[in-house]
Design an enzyme around this catalytic site. Structure first.
Site, PDB file in Angstrom:
ATOM      1  N   HIS A  96       0.840  -1.197   0.000  1.00 34.28           N
ATOM      2  CA  HIS A  96       0.000   0.000   0.000  1.00 34.28           C
ATOM      3  C   HIS A  96       0.875   1.246   0.000  1.00 34.28           C
ATOM      4  O   HIS A  96       2.088   1.167   0.199  1.00 34.28           O
ATOM      5  CB  HIS A  96      -0.928   0.015   1.225  1.00 34.28           C
ATOM      6  CG  HIS A  96      -2.097  -0.912   1.114  1.00 34.28           C
ATOM      7  ND1 HIS A  96      -2.028  -2.227   1.498  1.00 34.28           N
ATOM      8  CD2 HIS A  96      -3.360  -0.718   0.648  1.00 34.28           C
ATOM      9  CE1 HIS A  96      -3.202  -2.807   1.277  1.00 34.28           C
ATOM     10  NE2 HIS A  96      -4.020  -1.912   0.767  1.00 34.28           N
ATOM     11  N   LYS A 155      -0.357   4.856   4.642  1.00 33.14           N
ATOM     12  CA  LYS A 155      -1.237   3.923   5.357  1.00 33.14           C
ATOM     13  C   LYS A 155      -0.671   3.666   6.752  1.00 33.14           C
ATOM     14  O   LYS A 155       0.534   3.419   6.913  1.00 33.14           O
ATOM     15  CB  LYS A 155      -1.371   2.608   4.585  1.00 33.14           C
ATOM     16  CG  LYS A 155      -2.385   1.644   5.203  1.00 33.14           C
ATOM     17  CD  LYS A 155      -2.694   0.498   4.267  1.00 33.14           C
ATOM     18  CE  LYS A 155      -3.669  -0.492   4.884  1.00 33.14           C
ATOM     19  NZ  LYS A 155      -4.980   0.130   5.209  1.00 33.14           N
TER      20      LYS A 155
END
Length: 270
Positions: free
Chosen positions: A158, A162
């Site tokens: 990601h 995040k």
């Protein structure tokens, strides 16, 4: 109830919040009726459209979630665990649909959320895309078919901003693999390796998290056995697919009996 489903978006200044606002503007049968941010945020009191850098929309951002919920049928919530639990109580008090894309819950927080949300139609999923939910079903099926001679690894990537790891989707896939094996994920999860760790324990489900750049979301489930590997993979290239899934969940949830549901229910894949 009117034919149009009135929807509140919480955490409206965030990436997903803004994506949901844009998706709602194009959605049939859904209307954005409330935009909620935390107290003290500089968007509170401002016109939502102007805050997002566009034309004025006539809708002001508020930190009064209770008032916003009073005018709505559903709330879509991609925020943080503590906020989601509080929103769950408000949604339950009004018998609303509560669509939850928040991740990073502890087991204790999940128990608290379940208690707080009694009386609501709660749709919660670590990922709301069709592809990922198909991947979840496939992961369970493959895990059922293979014994512990096949090691299972969940690898996820990601963007650099995040804040939780492993991702909610990775944990969802791990749960599916554990269910296929007939074990509890908490008993077999290996969520970190560093240094001299010793040999891998037979039957463990491992997790690896990659963070960097603007990666939207990539998930691999690897079944590594003697002489062969099976790799199941999903790559998300557009965050809008998560927003579309959340809107589908909100629309589906209206009229359902109170209780907990996931995207497998929404997509009719059970």
């Amino acid at each position: 109830m009117s034919e149009t489903t009135r929807v509140v978006v919480t955490g409206v200044s965030g990436r997903m919040g803004q994506m949901l606002v844009r998706a709602l503007a194009e959605a049939d049968g859904l209307e954005l009726s409330g935009a909620v941010e935390r107290s003290g945020h500089d968007w509170v009191g401002r016109d939502l459209g102007a805050a997002m850098g566009g034309a004025e929309s006539g809708l002001l951002v508020t930190d009064d979630a209770e008032a916003a919920f009073a005018e709505a049928h559903a709330v879509i919530d991609f925020t943080a665990p503590a906020a989601t639990i509080a929103f769950g109580r408000l949604a339950a008090a009004r018998g609303m649909v509560h669509v939850i894309g928040t991740t990073g819950f502890s087991d204790e927080e999940l128990d608290e959320l379940a208690t707080a949300s009694e009386g609501a139609v709660q749709v919660r999923a670590g990922n709301m895309s069709l592809g990922v939910n198909l991947l979840t079903l496939l992961t369970r099926k493959v895990a059922e078919a293979l014994d512990a001679d096949f090691d299972i690894e969940v690898v996820e990537a990601h963007h650099s901003r995040k804040v939780d790891a492993p991702s909610g989707t990775a944990l969802m896939l791990g749960e599916a693999a554990a269910e296929g094996r007939g074990v509890a994920l908490g008993d077999v999860a290996d969520r970190g390796r560093d240094g001299i760790t010793g040999a891998r324990k037979r039957g463990d489900i491992g997790f690896t998290a990659i963070r960097g750049g603007d990666i939207v979301g990539e998930h691999d489930v690897i079944f590594a056995g003697p002489g062969e590997r099976i790799v199941l993979r999903h790559v998300a290239s557009d965050r809008a697919l998560f927003a579309r899934g959340a809107l589908k969940a909100a629309r589906w949830g209206v009229g359902q009996a109170p209780g907990f549901y996931d995207m497998i229910d929404v997509l009719g894949l059970k």
